[in-house]
Design a protein around this motif. Structure first.
Motif, PDB file in Angstrom:
ATOM      1  N   UNK A  13       0.834  -1.205   0.000  1.00 29.65           N
ATOM      2  CA  UNK A  13       0.000   0.000   0.000  1.00 29.65           C
ATOM      3  C   UNK A  13       0.869   1.256   0.000  1.00 29.65           C
ATOM      4  N   UNK A  14       2.050   1.214   0.611  1.00 32.87           N
ATOM      5  CA  UNK A  14       2.940   2.378   0.555  1.00 32.87           C
ATOM      6  C   UNK A  14       3.478   2.576  -0.859  1.00 32.87           C
ATOM      7  N   UNK A  15       3.746   1.456  -1.535  1.00 30.18           N
ATOM      8  CA  UNK A  15       4.242   1.544  -2.914  1.00 30.18           C
ATOM      9  C   UNK A  15       3.188   2.118  -3.861  1.00 30.18           C
ATOM     10  N   UNK A  16       1.921   1.888  -3.506  1.00 33.42           N
ATOM     11  CA  UNK A  16       0.845   2.474  -4.315  1.00 33.42           C
ATOM     12  C   UNK A  16       0.704   3.966  -4.046  1.00 33.42           C
ATOM     13  N   UNK A  17       1.008   4.361  -2.821  1.00 33.42           N
ATOM     14  CA  UNK A  17       0.754   5.741  -2.412  1.00 33.42           C
ATOM     15  C   UNK A  17       1.912   6.685  -2.730  1.00 33.42           C
ATOM     16  N   UNK A  18       3.139   6.171  -2.699  1.00 36.64           N
ATOM     17  CA  UNK A  18       4.308   7.042  -2.859  1.00 36.64           C
ATOM     18  C   UNK A  18       5.133   6.605  -4.059  1.00 36.64           C
ATOM     19  N   UNK A  19       5.837   7.571  -4.673  1.00 30.05           N
ATOM     20  CA  UNK A  19       6.696   7.208  -5.791  1.00 30.05           C
ATOM     21  C   UNK A  19       8.057   6.705  -5.287  1.00 30.05           C
ATOM     22  N   UNK A  20       8.873   6.201  -6.209  1.00 24.77           N
ATOM     23  CA  UNK A  20      10.095   5.531  -5.771  1.00 24.77           C
ATOM     24  C   UNK A  20      11.101   6.501  -5.139  1.00 24.77           C
ATOM     25  N   UNK A  21      11.087   7.784  -5.576  1.00 23.96           N
ATOM     26  CA  UNK A  21      11.962   8.769  -4.929  1.00 23.96           C
ATOM     27  C   UNK A  21      11.580   8.957  -3.461  1.00 23.96           C
ATOM     28  N   UNK A  22      10.276   9.024  -3.230  1.00 26.33           N
ATOM     29  CA  UNK A  22       9.803   9.174  -1.852  1.00 26.33           C
ATOM     30  C   UNK A  22      10.120   7.927  -1.028  1.00 26.33           C
ATOM     31  N   UNK A  23       9.880   6.769  -1.640  1.00 21.90           N
ATOM     32  CA  UNK A  23      10.101   5.521  -0.909  1.00 21.90           C
ATOM     33  C   UNK A  23      11.567   5.352  -0.524  1.00 21.90           C
ATOM     34  N   UNK A  24      12.469   5.874  -1.396  1.00 20.67           N
ATOM     35  CA  UNK A  24      13.901   5.769  -1.106  1.00 20.67           C
ATOM     36  C   UNK A  24      14.287   6.586   0.127  1.00 20.67           C
ATOM     37  N   UNK A  25      13.446   7.580   0.468  1.00 21.31           N
ATOM     38  CA  UNK A  25      13.729   8.424   1.638  1.00 21.31           C
ATOM     39  C   UNK A  25      12.904   8.016   2.857  1.00 21.31           C
ATOM     40  N   UNK A  26      12.140   6.951   2.725  1.00 21.04           N
ATOM     41  CA  UNK A  26      11.302   6.515   3.834  1.00 21.04           C
ATOM     42  C   UNK A  26      12.168   6.062   4.999  1.00 21.04           C
ATOM     43  N   UNK A  27      11.808   6.541   6.182  1.00 22.01           N
ATOM     44  CA  UNK A  27      12.633   6.271   7.349  1.00 22.01           C
ATOM     45  C   UNK A  27      11.901   5.437   8.402  1.00 22.01           C
ATOM     46  N   UNK A  28      10.682   5.850   8.712  1.00 21.56           N
ATOM     47  CA  UNK A  28       9.940   5.160   9.770  1.00 21.56           C
ATOM     48  C   UNK A  28       8.486   4.973   9.366  1.00 21.56           C
ATOM     49  N   UNK A  29       7.987   3.775   9.588  1.00 22.82           N
ATOM     50  CA  UNK A  29       6.566   3.497   9.400  1.00 22.82           C
ATOM     51  C   UNK A  29       5.974   3.347  10.798  1.00 22.82           C
ATOM     52  N   UNK A  30       5.000   4.183  11.105  1.00 29.57           N
ATOM     53  CA  UNK A  30       4.353   4.086  12.416  1.00 29.57           C
ATOM     54  C   UNK A  30       2.991   3.419  12.264  1.00 29.57           C
ATOM     55  N   UNK A  31       2.806   2.359  13.023  1.00 31.04           N
ATOM     56  CA  UNK A  31       1.536   1.634  12.962  1.00 31.04           C
ATOM     57  C   UNK A  31       0.860   1.634  14.319  1.00 31.04           C
ATOM     58  N   UNK A  32      -0.463   1.574  14.283  1.00 23.95           N
ATOM     59  CA  UNK A  32      -1.249   1.378  15.498  1.00 23.95           C
ATOM     60  C   UNK A  32      -1.842  -0.012  15.439  1.00 23.95           C
ATOM     61  N   UNK A  33      -1.583  -0.775  16.476  1.00 26.67           N
ATOM     62  CA  UNK A  33      -2.088  -2.136  16.511  1.00 26.67           C
ATOM     63  C   UNK A  33      -2.857  -2.347  17.806  1.00 26.67           C
ATOM     64  N   UNK A  34      -4.150  -2.584  17.662  1.00 25.97           N
ATOM     65  CA  UNK A  34      -5.019  -2.771  18.821  1.00 25.97           C
ATOM     66  C   UNK A  34      -4.867  -4.169  19.412  1.00 25.97           C
ATOM     67  N   UNK A  35      -5.155  -4.250  20.704  1.00 27.27           N
ATOM     68  CA  UNK A  35      -5.061  -5.536  21.397  1.00 27.27           C
ATOM     69  C   UNK A  35      -6.066  -6.556  20.867  1.00 27.27           C
ATOM     70  N   UNK A  36      -7.118  -6.080  20.200  1.00 28.25           N
ATOM     71  CA  UNK A  36      -8.124  -7.004  19.664  1.00 28.25           C
ATOM     72  C   UNK A  36      -7.893  -7.326  18.192  1.00 28.25           C
ATOM     73  N   UNK A  37      -6.772  -6.857  17.624  1.00 30.94           N
ATOM     74  CA  UNK A  37      -6.565  -7.021  16.190  1.00 30.94           C
ATOM     75  C   UNK A  37      -6.016  -8.393  15.825  1.00 30.94           C
ATOM     76  N   UNK A  38      -5.713  -9.213  16.839  1.00 27.42           N
ATOM     77  CA  UNK A  38      -5.126 -10.537  16.606  1.00 27.42           C
ATOM     78  C   UNK A  38      -3.726 -10.464  16.018  1.00 27.42           C
ATOM     79  N   UNK A  39      -3.075  -9.316  16.141  1.00 29.18           N
ATOM     80  CA  UNK A  39      -1.703  -9.182  15.669  1.00 29.18           C
ATOM     81  C   UNK A  39      -0.813  -8.892  16.870  1.00 29.18           C
TER      82      UNK A  39
END
Ligand code: ZN
Length: 114
Positions: A13-39
């Motif tokens: 989904x990040x590859x769909x949203x950002x171009x390769x120049x942007x992706x090359x500068x990607x540093x941190x992906x912040x996710x929220x994961x709920x206790x009920x998400x089974x992850x």
């Protein structure tokens, strides 16, 4: 492993949203994961490291996971309460299954190098 396909989905989904120049500068992906998400955040982090090994272009990207506690809404007193030990009870003592937080599994923020 369930988490590996989730991590692949995150990158897709990040590859769909950002171009390769942007992706090359990607540093941190912040996710929220709920206790009920089974992850499990630890398994998600391990899967992230494994997927990174197969995708060297993301070698410098970090995953930051915020674990979201379960909260329920009480229709009697109108308050939201944090659920501990999976006891779905409002602070006022009324049982409730009306979950308002804790099912999150989402990319919250992506940080790029300037
Ligand atoms: Zn209540």
């Amino acid at each position: 492993m369930h988490e590996v396909s989730l991590v692949r989905g995150v990158f897709r989904s990040l590859e769909e949203e950002f171009n390769s120049d942007q992706l090359a500068k990607m540093q941190t992906i912040r996710m929220k994961i709920g206790l009920l998400s089974n992850v499990e955040p630890v398994l998600m982090q391990n899967a992230f490291n494994a997927v990174k090994e197969d995708n060297p272009q993301y070698a410098n990207v970090n995953l930051d996971i915020e674990s979201i506690p379960i909260e329920v809404h009480c229709d009697i007193c109108g308050k939201d309460s944090v659920v501990s030990n999976y006891r779905f009870v409002c602070d006022c003592g009324i049982p409730t299954n009306n979950v308002v937080k804790g099912e999150e599994l989402l990319i919250h923020q992506v940080e790029f190098l300037d």
